[in-house]
Scaffold this motif. Structure first.
Motif, PDB file in Angstrom:
ATOM      1  N   GLN A 131      -1.340  -8.661   1.968  1.00  0.00           N
ATOM      2  CA  GLN A 131      -1.135  -8.041   0.658  1.00  0.00           C
ATOM      3  C   GLN A 131      -0.109  -8.835  -0.147  1.00  0.00           C
ATOM      4  OE1 GLN A 131      -0.699  -3.549   1.253  1.00  0.00           O
ATOM      5  NE2 GLN A 131      -0.545  -4.392   3.299  1.00  0.00           N
TER       6      GLN A 131
ATOM      7  N   PHE B  32      -6.976  -3.455  -0.383  1.00  0.00           N
ATOM      8  CA  PHE B  32      -6.598  -2.049  -0.375  1.00  0.00           C
ATOM      9  C   PHE B  32      -6.573  -1.564  -1.830  1.00  0.00           C
ATOM     10  CE2 PHE B  32      -4.197  -2.850   3.808  1.00  0.00           C
ATOM     11  CZ  PHE B  32      -5.252  -2.354   4.554  1.00  0.00           C
TER      12      PHE B  32
ATOM     13  N   ARG C  67       0.813  -1.199   0.000  1.00  0.00           N
ATOM     14  CA  ARG C  67       0.000   0.000   0.000  1.00  0.00           C
ATOM     15  C   ARG C  67       0.861   1.268   0.000  1.00  0.00           C
ATOM     16  NH1 ARG C  67      -1.648  -1.957   5.600  1.00  0.00           N
ATOM     17  NH2 ARG C  67      -0.363  -0.751   6.986  1.00  0.00           N
TER      18      ARG C  67
ATOM     19  N   CYS D  20      -6.251  -7.501   3.294  1.00  0.00           N
ATOM     20  CA  CYS D  20      -5.856  -6.284   4.031  1.00  0.00           C
ATOM     21  C   CYS D  20      -5.159  -6.714   5.321  1.00  0.00           C
ATOM     22  CB  CYS D  20      -7.084  -5.459   4.400  1.00  0.00           C
ATOM     23  SG  CYS D  20      -8.123  -5.017   3.006  1.00  0.00           S
TER      24      CYS D  20
ATOM     25  N   SER E  93     -10.014 -11.503   3.102  1.00  0.00           N
ATOM     26  CA  SER E  93      -9.305 -10.232   3.240  1.00  0.00           C
ATOM     27  C   SER E  93      -7.851 -10.311   2.794  1.00  0.00           C
ATOM     28  CB  SER E  93      -9.352  -9.768   4.698  1.00  0.00           C
ATOM     29  OG  SER E  93      -8.555  -8.615   4.843  1.00  0.00           O
TER      30      SER E  93
ATOM     31  N   GLY F 255      -8.246  -2.946   8.509  1.00  0.00           N
ATOM     32  CA  GLY F 255      -8.060  -4.343   8.124  1.00  0.00           C
ATOM     33  C   GLY F 255      -8.534  -5.346   9.165  1.00  0.00           C
TER      34      GLY F 255
ATOM     35  N   PRO G 282      -6.838   2.309   3.066  1.00  0.00           N
ATOM     36  CA  PRO G 282      -5.701   1.737   3.800  1.00  0.00           C
ATOM     37  C   PRO G 282      -5.362   2.541   5.054  1.00  0.00           C
ATOM     38  CG  PRO G 282      -4.919   2.931   1.882  1.00  0.00           C
ATOM     39  CD  PRO G 282      -6.414   3.038   1.857  1.00  0.00           C
TER      40      PRO G 282
END
Ligand code: SF4
Ligand code: SF4
Length: 340
Positions: free
Chosen positions: A84, A115, A15, A74, A72, A142, A137
Motif C-alpha cells: 500500500q 484495497f 487501510r 494489497c 497487487s 492479499g 481488506p
C-alpha cells in the motif's frame, strides 16, 4: 531524474483510514519521475526480459503467454503495509510498470488489485492499462493465491495468471529505466519493542540487528524478534546474524506483554480450523498426518493448496501448531521431490 532529501517522517494513509509514518533510512531517495514517459517501449520485449533477468527478476520463468497479470497493492500480513505504501509513494512508476508488463508479457488483461482506500488513485493511474479490482481488506485476501481466485470469480475469461506486487513492479521499472539493480527494501516495523510503528527503507543485506539499533530498540526488554509478518513470519534468535532480504516484508520486536504462552492439547475435533481455512482443507486431518510423518497421505489431503496463512493455528482452541506441522510436511515433500 531529480533527487530530494527525505529525512522527514511523512504520514501516509493505509487501510481502515489509519495513518502510519514513513521514515527513509537512506540519505536520499529518487523522486518519482512524474513526467518520464515509458521510453522502454522502444526496446524489444525479449531484450527487456533479458535485462530484467540480469537484475535478478526471473521473468524467464513466467509463461510468455500469461493470460492475466495481477499487480497487487494489497499486503499479505496484518502487520505489513509496504505494498500500500509503495503504491502511495510511486503511483507514476506503477503506471509505467503496467506499460512495461503489457509490453514484455502482452497478457490479455492486467488486473490492479487494491484495497478500497486506494480506489481513487488506482482508477486514475490504471486508465486503459489495467482493470481495477477492489479487494476487501480482510486477511488473507492479499495472498497471491487468494487474489488469483478472486480475480477469476470477478472477471470472466481469466485463465493462467501471473502475480507481481507493487514493490517488485516499481523495482523492475526502476531497473529498466535507470540500469541499476534494486538494493533497498521497504520493511514494516511493528511490536511494542519499537518506539513507533512505521515503515522504513533499508538496504538488502544489512542485518536485522542494525535495523533494530537504528530505531533505538532496547534489546533488554525485547523477548522475541519475528522476521516476516506477524502471522506468516518466523521467530529469529540471532538478529545480528540474519540479513534483510528482498523477502523481508516485516520485522516485529515483541516485549513481554505481547508474548502468549500456552500449552497445546490434543485436537478435540471442533472443526474451527477447517471452517476458517481459505483453501477449504481438512486441516485437522492434514495436521495429524503431518505430525505422524504420513507425508504421502498429506498430499491426498491437498497439502499443496495450503497458502500458509496461519489462520488455522490462530483459531485453534487446542493451540495446536497446525501451520508448523503442515509446513514441516510440505518441506519434507519438497525435499523428497528434489532428491528424485
Ligand atoms: S481447531 Fe484445533 S481442536 Fe479444533 S479441529 Fe482443528 S485442530 Fe482440532
Ligand atoms: S495455513 Fe491453515 S488455514 Fe491457512 S491455508 Fe493452510 S491449512 Fe488453511
Amino acid at each position: 531524474m531529480g533527487i530530494r532529501s527525505f529525512f522527514g517522517i511523512v504520514p501516509f494513509r493505509v487501510r481502515h483510514g489509519q495513518e502510519l509514518p514513513y521514515l527513509d533510512m537512506r540519505d536520499a531517495v529518487p523522486e518519482s519521475p512524474v513526467k518520464l514517459t515509458a521510453g522502454f517501449l522502444q526496446e524489444k520485449p525479449t531484450e527487456l526480459r533479458e535485462k530484467l533477468q540480469t537484475f535478478g527478476f526471473g521473468l524467464g520463468a513466467v509463461p510468455s503467454d500469461a493470460d492475466t497479470v495481477i499487480v497487487s497493492a494489497c499486503d499479505t500480513d496484518p502487520a505489513v503495509t509496504i505494498q500500500q505504501h509503495v503504491f502511495s509513494l510511486y503511483p507514476d512508476t506503477v503506471a509505467r510498470g503496467l506499460s512495461l508488463l503489457q509490453h514484455i508479457i502482452q497478457p490479455k488483461k492486467i488486473v490492479l488489485a487494491i484495497f478500497p482506500c486506494q480506489r481513487k488513485r488506482a482508477v486514475s493511474l490504471a486508465a486503459d492499462l489495467a482493470e481495477v479490482a477492489v479487494i476487501a481488506p480482510v486477511y488473507p485476501n492479499g495472498f497471491p493465491q487468494m487474489l488469483a481466485s478472486m480475480v477469476k470469480r470477478l472477471r470472466s475469461g481469466v485463465g493462467t495468471s501471473m502475480y507481481v506486487n507493487a514493490e517488485r513492479l516499481v523495482a523492475m521499472t526502476n531497473a529498466v529505466e535507470t540500469g541499476a539493480a534494486p538494493t533497498t527494501k521497504l520493511v514494516s516495523l511493528s511490536g511494542s519493542g519499537f518506539p513507533q510503528r512505521k515503515n522504513v527503507c533499508v538496504r538488502v543485506g544489512q542485518s536485522v540487528q542494525s535495523v533494530l539499533d537504528s530505531q533505538s530498540v532496547d534489546m533488554a526488554v525485547v523477548r522475541k524478534v519475528v522476521c516476516g509478518g506477524l502471522l506468516t513470519g518466523s521467530a529469529i534468535y540471532q538478529p545480528a546474524a540474519i540479513q534483510v532480504t528482498s523477502q523481508t516484508d516485516g520485522i516485529a520486536a515483541q516485549t513481554e506483554k505481547e508474548l502468549v504462552r500456552y500449552e497445546s492439547v490434543p485436537c478435540f475435533n471442533c472443526g474451527k480450523c477447517t471452517a476458517v481455512c481459505p483453501a477449504r482443507l481438512k486441516v485437522n486431518h492434514l495436521a495429524r498426518y503431518a505430525e505422524y510423518s504420513r507425508f504421502d497421505t498429506c498430499r491426498e489431503y491437498a497439502i499443496d493448496s495450503c497458502i500458509g496463512c496461519g489462520l488455522c493455528s490462530y483459531v485453534c482452541p487446542a493451540h495446536r501448531p497446525l501451520l508448523q506441522l503442515i509446513s514441516f510436511a510440505s518441506d519434507e515433500l519438497k525435499k523428497g521431490e528434489a532428491a528424485v
